[in-house]
Design a protein around this motif. Structure first.
Motif, PDB file in Angstrom:
ATOM      1  N   ALA A 162       0.818  -1.208   0.000  1.00  0.00           N
ATOM      2  CA  ALA A 162       0.000   0.000   0.000  1.00  0.00           C
ATOM      3  C   ALA A 162       0.850   1.256   0.000  1.00  0.00           C
ATOM      4  O   ALA A 162       0.443   2.297  -0.518  1.00  0.00           O
ATOM      5  CB  ALA A 162      -0.934   0.010   1.211  1.00  0.00           C
ATOM      6  N   LYS A 163       2.052   1.167   0.577  1.00  0.00           N
ATOM      7  CA  LYS A 163       2.915   2.342   0.672  1.00  0.00           C
ATOM      8  C   LYS A 163       4.362   1.887   0.714  1.00  0.00           C
ATOM      9  O   LYS A 163       4.691   0.870   1.323  1.00  0.00           O
ATOM     10  CB  LYS A 163       2.587   3.141   1.932  1.00  0.00           C
ATOM     11  CG  LYS A 163       3.419   4.379   2.108  1.00  0.00           C
ATOM     12  CD  LYS A 163       3.025   5.160   3.353  1.00  0.00           C
ATOM     13  CE  LYS A 163       3.905   6.394   3.462  1.00  0.00           C
ATOM     14  NZ  LYS A 163       3.614   7.168   4.667  1.00  0.00           N
ATOM     15  N   THR A 164       5.234   2.656   0.071  1.00  0.00           N
ATOM     16  CA  THR A 164       6.670   2.418   0.128  1.00  0.00           C
ATOM     17  C   THR A 164       7.327   3.625   0.773  1.00  0.00           C
ATOM     18  O   THR A 164       7.088   4.761   0.361  1.00  0.00           O
ATOM     19  CB  THR A 164       7.254   2.188  -1.282  1.00  0.00           C
ATOM     20  OG1 THR A 164       6.650   1.016  -1.833  1.00  0.00           O
ATOM     21  CG2 THR A 164       8.758   1.985  -1.240  1.00  0.00           C
ATOM     22  N   HIS A 165       8.123   3.358   1.789  1.00  0.00           N
ATOM     23  CA  HIS A 165       8.848   4.422   2.481  1.00  0.00           C
ATOM     24  C   HIS A 165      10.317   4.307   2.100  1.00  0.00           C
ATOM     25  O   HIS A 165      10.955   3.274   2.348  1.00  0.00           O
ATOM     26  CB  HIS A 165       8.682   4.290   3.999  1.00  0.00           C
ATOM     27  CG  HIS A 165       9.516   5.269   4.766  1.00  0.00           C
ATOM     28  ND1 HIS A 165       9.177   6.590   4.885  1.00  0.00           N
ATOM     29  CD2 HIS A 165      10.682   5.107   5.427  1.00  0.00           C
ATOM     30  CE1 HIS A 165      10.098   7.206   5.609  1.00  0.00           C
ATOM     31  NE2 HIS A 165      11.015   6.318   5.941  1.00  0.00           N
ATOM     32  N   ALA A 166      10.864   5.354   1.486  1.00  0.00           N
ATOM     33  CA  ALA A 166      12.277   5.375   1.122  1.00  0.00           C
ATOM     34  C   ALA A 166      13.086   5.875   2.312  1.00  0.00           C
ATOM     35  O   ALA A 166      12.816   6.953   2.840  1.00  0.00           O
ATOM     36  CB  ALA A 166      12.493   6.274  -0.084  1.00  0.00           C
TER      37      ALA A 166
END
Length: 71
Positions: free
Chosen positions: A26-30
């Motif tokens: 649902a979400k990618t955090h770099a």
């Protein structure tokens, strides 16, 4: 936990769940490359749980025994 590695891209993916289906991320955090010494992305499901970690430049950041290529 399962790790896949692509030597051509020098990229590893660490699965923290058995399988990530289509739309499962649902979400990618770099992560800040300066803080971790490379490119690391954290994949979260729709509940905010960490389900996978992508590591670029994996041969520098991960132990060699974790970099076995999958057929």
């Amino acid at each position: 936990m399962k790790v896949t590695y692509d030597a051509v891209a020098d990229a590893a993916y660490i699965y923290l769940v058995d399988e990530i289906g289509v739309g499962g991320v649902a979400k990618t955090h770099a992560c800040d490359p300066g803080e971790v010494g490379g490119v690391v992305n954290l994949d979260l499901d729709d509940s905010g749980r960490l389900i996978g970690v992508e590591v670029l430049g994996a041969s520098r950041l991960l132990p060699p025994e974790s970099l076995v290529q999958q057929p």
